[in-house]
Design an enzyme around this catalytic site. Structure first.
Site, PDB file in Angstrom:
ATOM      1  N   LYS A  21      40.968  56.123  38.722  1.00  0.00           N
ATOM      2  CA  LYS A  21      40.701  54.427  37.758  1.00  0.00           C
ATOM      3  C   LYS A  21      41.098  54.589  36.667  1.00  0.00           C
ATOM      4  CE  LYS A  21      36.799  53.036  40.352  1.00  0.00           C
ATOM      5  NZ  LYS A  21      34.728  52.950  40.824  1.00  0.00           N
TER       6      LYS A  21
ATOM      7  N   GLU B 280      27.937  45.351  37.733  1.00  0.00           N
ATOM      8  CA  GLU B 280      27.847  45.741  39.358  1.00  0.00           C
ATOM      9  C   GLU B 280      27.734  46.597  40.071  1.00  0.00           C
ATOM     10  OE1 GLU B 280      32.638  45.202  40.244  1.00  0.00           O
ATOM     11  OE2 GLU B 280      32.154  43.009  39.589  1.00  0.00           O
TER      12      GLU B 280
ATOM     13  N   ARG C 176      31.103  37.739  32.453  1.00  0.00           N
ATOM     14  CA  ARG C 176      31.220  35.387  32.508  1.00  0.00           C
ATOM     15  C   ARG C 176      30.002  35.282  32.956  1.00  0.00           C
ATOM     16  NH1 ARG C 176      34.737  38.850  35.434  1.00  0.00           N
ATOM     17  NH2 ARG C 176      34.486  38.437  38.151  1.00  0.00           N
TER      18      ARG C 176
END
Ligand code: MV4
Length: 467
Positions: A158, A275, A292
């Site tokens: 990643k 998450e 956010r």
């Protein structure tokens, strides 16, 4: 409380924020591009300022134009909504430099969480479980190979500046790794101007479960349960629900606690989402933190009864959180469908244009968050979301039935929509049984492709289901 809030966004989220401001008694300023003169947020707000031409980078994405609009209208706070400048640390910094409150966490926090490796380091230090194998930024392909051999394949490469699936490569063997390393790194350098890479064990068939939380300036952090966002295609969510059909109360409690622990350790302010990936053995791992208010926040509002946007504005203005953890309980089940102007038969290609007819569903437990209306022209410059259809019922089964009927009631003509596709998802046996992971939609589309190439396919379908 703020004297006047400028909303640096458009569409349904701009309306959502304006409504919250009205209830708080705070006047609002809308900003709009030349493509959005006829948009509802312009009419809903107390004042409106045109900030430039249609292209986002010359309007909604230009910090100087937004801040100038706030200055000329005497706004003292800016709500960024989601997308656009919502997670732009430089913008948050510019707001602070101009004595404007950015409605979100501090710039340093946005920057830290935007760097996925740094976010992982922080969460690991706080005691939040992260995906096994992670060992910081890789020095090069040799270290990547050595680490991959040590933790065992499959592994996920990643980009640290990535997120949302960009700059990410799944590697099944040593042969895959070095090529993928260079490809992902070049992609990250081109997209994010940052080639930092890391590696971790790949989780196969995970659920995407995210915990909503909020922090105030008094050190309180409260979580509002989770959302299951596994029903997505190429990282575009199509349907979200709360609670997740996968979790037990025990797991929900542990994930909520982990999210709160992580947020408390960084003194988190405002609305945020942690998450997680949940694997087939029900282990959960921190992935990313979004700083956010998110598109799918309404399903959490529906099951908690808490107005998250009002609460977000209050806490950033320096008020104490209106609830403690003990006050928060989940009741019933909520599902959201993101209705996009896209054609599922043409690889979900956006189809902007004029909405010639528009009738929204209604009734008990049905909510539609939208800025669209009959006659509205969806411009080609921005995202293609037309509406969020949200239902709430006592049980998941009843929520599914209510959503099916609400989708059937929704009439949108003139542009393609995802309604029929979402209707199909809700009729899938495995979805109804709660048996799905992040590959559910992909598998549905693969099954479509198989059946359309085998039998006498409609010409439309064979050309559409490519790749
Ligand atoms: C993963 C993964 C499996 N293993 N990491 C995709 C977006 C970004 N937030 C993280 N993503 C993933 N990371 C490991 N170690 C699988 C995904 C992933 C995914 C995650 C959430 C929702 C949908 C997804 C679809 C494909 C892959």
């Amino acid at each position: 409380m703020f004297k006047k809030i400028l909303i640096a966004n458009r569409g349904e989220i701009a309306l959502r924020i304006i409504r919250a401001c009205r209830e708080l008694g705070v006047p609002t300023v809308a900003v709009y591009s030349e493509a959005d003169r006829e948009s509802l947020h312009v009419r809903f707000a107390d004042e409106a300022v045109c900030i430039g031409p249609p292209q986002s980078n010359l309007s909604y994405l230009d910090p100087r134009r937004i801040i100038s609009a706030a200055e000329v209208t005497n706004a003292d706070a800016i709500h960024p909504g989601y997308g656009f400048l919502a997670e732009n640390a430089e913008f948050a910094e510019m707001c602070a430099d101009c004595d404007m409150t950015f409605i979100g966490p501090a710039p340093a926090m946005i920057r830290q969480m935007g760097d996925k490796a740094e976010a992982k380091d922080r969460m690991r230090k706080a005691g939040v479980p992260i995906v096994p194998g992670y060992d910081g930024i890789l020095s090069g392909p040799d270290e990547a190979l050595a680490l991959a051999k040590k933790i065992g394949f499959p592994v996920m490469l990643k980009a640290s500046a990535g997120g949302g699936g960009r700059g990410m490569r799944l590697c099944f063997s040593e042969d895959d790794l070095v090529g993928n390393y260079h490809a992902a790194k070049s992609e990250a350098e081109a997209c994010f101007n940052n080639g930092a890479m890391y590696l971790e064990k790949a989780i196969i068939g995970p659920h995407h479960v995210e915990v909503q939380l909020m922090g105030d300036k008094f050190g309180n952090v409260v979580h509002f349960g989770e959302r299951d966002c596994s029903i997505q295609r190429r990282h575009q969510k199509l349907l979200e629900e709360s609670p997740s059909p996968l979790l037990t109360d025990d797991l929900r409690g542990r994930m909520g606690q982990a999210a709160v622990l992580g947020a408390q350790s960084v003194n988190y302010l405002g609305a945020g989402t942690v998450e997680f990936l949940v694997d087939q053995e029900m282990n959960f791992y921190f992935m990313e933190m979004n700083t956010r208010i998110q598109v799918e926040h309404p399903v959490t509002e529906e099951v908690t009864g808490i107005d998250l946007v009002k609460e977000q504005i209050r806490v950033v203005a320096g008020e104490k959180m209106s609830v403690t953890q003990a006050d928060v309980s989940l009741s019933g089940h909520s599902i959201e469908c993101r209705i996009n102007a896209e054609d599922p038969n043409k690889d979900f290609r956006p189809g902007p244009g004029k909405i010639t007819s528009f009738h929204v569903p209604g009734g008990f437990g049905v909510r539609v968050d939208t800025a669209a209306y009959a006659g509205y022209v969806i411009p080609p410059y921005y995202d293609s979301m037309i509406a969020k259809l949200i239902v709430r019922a006592d049980t998941r089964k009843e929520a599914i039935v209510k959503m099916i009927h609400a989708l059937d009631e929704f009439v949108i003509e003139g542009v393609p929509t995802t309604i029929d596709f979402q209707r199909r998802i809700l009729g899938e046996k495995d979805f109804v049984a709660g048996k799905f992971d992040t590959s559910f939609v992909e598998r549905m589309l693969e099954a479509d492709e198989k059946s359309s190439t085998k039998s006498v396919a409609s010409p439309d379908k064979t050309t559409a289901t490519k790749s």
